[in-house]
Structures are given as C-alpha cells and as structure tokens.
Design an enzyme around this catalytic site. Structure first.
Site, short mmCIF file in Angstrom:
data_model
loop_
_atom_site.label_atom_id
_atom_site.label_comp_id
_atom_site.label_asym_id
_atom_site.label_seq_id
_atom_site.Cartn_x
_atom_site.Cartn_y
_atom_site.Cartn_z
N LEU A 61 0.86 -1.17 0.00
CA LEU A 61 0.00 0.00 0.00
C LEU A 61 0.90 1.23 0.00
O LEU A 61 2.00 1.21 0.56
CB LEU A 61 -0.89 0.04 1.25
N ASP A 62 0.43 2.31 -0.62
CA ASP A 62 1.16 3.56 -0.56
C ASP A 62 1.33 3.97 0.90
O ASP A 62 0.51 3.64 1.76
CB ASP A 62 0.39 4.67 -1.29
N MET A 63 2.37 4.74 1.17
CA MET A 63 2.66 5.18 2.53
C MET A 63 1.44 5.87 3.15
O MET A 63 1.11 5.63 4.32
CB MET A 63 3.85 6.14 2.53
#
Length: 218
Positions: A61-63
């Site tokens: 997942l993106d940060m």
C-alpha cells in the site's frame, strides 16, 4: 519531497492469522517496505518481522494509504499468494473521500497508466504508452458541507497509484493527496483519505474463501 514521520509503533493490529499467512491493518503514514536511507527503515514489514521473522510481503500500500495488507509466512506461501494476485483471484475494495459530487452513482474508470518519469514517483494517464488500468467505483455518500463524496473503489488491475490517478482524471482527487490533488484539496485533510477496507481470496492450501474487513477510520 514528502517528509517521513512514521506513526508510533504501539502494537500490530492483526485482522486474521493462521499458520500460512497474516492479514494486518497498516496505519497511514507508514511505508510498506523499507525505503532508501537509514531514516526509512521503519515500515510495516519490519514491524511484522519483529514478531513473525518469516513473514514476507505479497503486495504493498502507498505510505499514505491505511488498511488491509496480506503477508505470507515463508517463500512457498509468498509464491502461492503472488500467483493469486497475478491471476486476479484476490478481490480488494477501498474507501476514499474525494472532492466534489460525482455525476454517476457508479461506473468504471478505464484509463491506461504509466510512470511520469521526470516527476517520479508520480504516475500519469497515457493513451499511447500506458498499461491497461481499470477501476470500478460506487458512491456511498455526499457531504454538502465538505463538498466531498465517500466512494467505494474496486481496482481490477493493480497499477501503482492507480486509484489516486484515476480519481484525479475523473476530476475528483482524494482529499489529502499531496501528489495528485490541488493545494486546497490536499489541505482538507492531514492524511490521504484512502483506506483498504476489504480483501477476499481462496486460501492456497485449503481453497477456502478468506474474507477480511477493516472499517475506514474517517
């Protein structure tokens, strides 16, 4: 450049666990895997491996995105789960708060995506060079006071930043998105309002359907 200030590490929020795999709830602001440099070694994977040394990442997942992440115990399970992702046997849903009111209650965003090389890590729509990318969406609610819509998202493909770029292309970027929203829309939230809320897949060893949910914290 976005400053990396990972959230405090209290305890892992485990949503499902068996002898083969683990599903955890990633907090917003935490990298999925280590980044470059000593300051970016704190990540979901390192926190999980502190308790489960043989845990391996299967997807990311993106940060800024919070929510469900699936990890494997050992190389064999990592390969098996990776194949499920490659063959699109893993079904995921997200919830986002986006600016504005969508014209249609549901629909599809079918726009090919590629890396915006001069502006990495940004991605971009490219009808000529982009890879096929498909997102299904459904409007859940509209808040007049915020001029924002709560939207359920189903990524059929899994391109980098797919949901964020597709919603921007639709004219409804996600609140708090530092890469794809205007300064005004970004300022409406201290975090990216995108949460991985559901995952379902057949267990590689038993074929039993595993379904896990995580309510959005916004």
């Amino acid at each position: 450049m976005i400053q990396y200030n990972p959230p405090a590490h209290d305890s892992l929020k485990i949503l499902y666990r068996d002898a083969s795999l683990l599903v955890v709830d990633k907090p917003a602001g935490l990298l999925s895997v280590p980044g470059r440099g000593e300051s970016k070694q704190d990540c979901l994977l390192s926190r999980v491996q502190a308790e489960f040394p043989d845990a391996l990442i299967v997807h990311r997942l993106d940060m800024g995105t919070s929510g469900i992440m699936l990890l494997a115990f050992g190389k064999a399970m990592e390969r098996a789960l990776s194949i499920l992702f490659q063959t699109r046997n893993v079904h995921k849903r997200y919830v986002a708060l986006v600016t504005g009111q969508l014209q249609q209650a549901c629909g599809e965003i079918n726009l090919p995506l590629m890396t915006d090389w001069p502006n990495r890590p940004r991605q971009m729509v490219s009808l000529e060079q982009g890879k096929p990318s498909l997102t299904r969406y459904r409007v859940l609610d509209y808040d007049v006071s915020m001029n924002a819509s709560r939207v359920e998202l189903e990524p059929v493909t899994g391109r980098s930043h797919q949901l964020r770029v597709h919603l921007q292309a639709l004219g409804h970027p996600i609140l708090g998105d530092e890469l794809y929203a205007s300064a005004a829309v970004c300022a409406q939230s201290v975090r990216l309002l995108l949460h991985a809320t559901f995952i379902e897949f057949p267990h590689p060893l038993t074929s039993r359907q595993i379904a896990v949910e995580s309510k959005a914290p916004f």
